[in-house]
Design an enzyme around this catalytic site. Structure first.
Site, PDB file in Angstrom:
ATOM      1  N   HIS A  45      64.400  11.980  64.188  1.00 51.42           N
ATOM      2  CA  HIS A  45      64.770  12.021  62.773  1.00 51.42           C
ATOM      3  C   HIS A  45      65.584  13.290  62.526  1.00 51.42           C
ATOM      4  CE1 HIS A  45      63.421  11.281  58.326  1.00 51.42           C
ATOM      5  NE2 HIS A  45      64.603  11.858  58.381  1.00 51.42           N
ATOM      6  N   GLU A  72      66.009   7.648  62.843  1.00 57.27           N
ATOM      7  CA  GLU A  72      65.668   7.464  61.436  1.00 57.27           C
ATOM      8  C   GLU A  72      66.220   8.609  60.603  1.00 57.27           C
ATOM      9  OE1 GLU A  72      61.384   7.097  61.734  1.00 57.27           O
ATOM     10  OE2 GLU A  72      61.119   9.241  61.343  1.00 57.27           O
ATOM     11  N   HIS A 192      53.764   7.003  60.093  1.00 58.10           N
ATOM     12  CA  HIS A 192      53.499   8.219  59.319  1.00 58.10           C
ATOM     13  C   HIS A 192      51.989   8.441  59.220  1.00 58.10           C
ATOM     14  CE1 HIS A 192      55.395  11.490  57.015  1.00 58.10           C
ATOM     15  NE2 HIS A 192      54.189  11.597  56.499  1.00 58.10           N
TER      16      HIS A 192
END
Length: 239
Positions: A45, A72, A192
């Site tokens: 990310h 991401e 997450h």
């Protein structure tokens, strides 16, 4: 073997490296090791300030990754150009602003439907599978279908926070969202704050879960268990 793939988010390895400069720990070696130890994907990310994963890291990882590569982030023009050049297996669109410490919400796929549809079309032109980060809300999942996305990724922070107080109540909205994804015939990912503590129950309860992306908890566990044993334990939770 599970049909649910484990994608290891290596952001925290880059955070540790960046704390002192140099190349310790070696991010690329960790990527190789994760795959060697059984991970079926690598997630990164990159953020605009490059405080952990740097944009150059993304190019470097693409050269060596042998499993699925998932990038991401928020679809700024710079991020989109990166993804379109690298052509990963999957891009996961996350609505976090540049100053966010970590991802903290899913997309409103109704309000941002036009933007998401246009963004996803650009990735599809390059043959990149797309996923949208969403809260566990059937309405957001249903609207995601209209963007043309291939998958949605359920934002699991609330599940992780509530799990210790009662798994059945914690999983309820995620089961409803997963059932909506099945109705809409779009793929389902999750991520997450999933951990060794709460992953097995999530996996057992959620149908058609294609991928979990786990970084922070996995790297923390590796400090105690070692990376190889940690990945093996996460894979065991998915069997």
């Amino acid at each position: 073997m599970s049909h649910t793939k484990l994608s290891v988010n290596v952001n925290k390895i880059a955070t540790l490296r960046n704390a002192r400069g140099g190349n310790m720990p070696d991010l690329l070696q960790v990527v190789r090791d994760c795959e060697h130890f059984g991970a079926q994907g690598i997630t990164v990310h990159p953020r605009p300030d490059e405080r952990h994963i740097r944009y150059q890291d993304v190019y470097d990882i693409k050269k060596i990754v042998t499993t699925e590569f998932n990038i991401e982030g928020y679809p700024s023009e710079r991020f989109m150009n990166l993804v379109l050049e690298v052509v990963p297996t999957q891009v996961t669109l996350v609505p976090d602003p540049p100053e966010a410490l970590t991802s903290n919400a899913g997309w409103d796929t109704i309000q941002h439907q036009t933007f998401l549809r246009e963004t996803i079309a650009r990735f599809h032109e390059r043959g990149i599978r797309t996923s949208i980060f969403v809260n566990a809300d059937p309405a957001m999942v249903a609207a995601a279908k209209q963007t043309g996305t291939d998958r949605v990724e359920l934002y699991t922070e609330s599940y992780a926070a509530q799990y210790v107080h009662g798994p059945e109540q914690a999983i309820h909205p995620f089961l409803a969202a997963a059932q909506e994804a099945e109705r809409q015939q779009i793929g389902l990912n999750a991520g997450h704050d999933l951990s060794l503590v709460n992953l097995r129950y999530f996996y057992e309860q959620i149908p058609n879960l294609l991928e979990v992306s786990i970084g922070h908890a996995l790297i923390c566990d590796a400090l105690y268990l070692g990376l190889q044993e940690t990945i093996h334990q996460y894979l065991e939770r998915l069997r």
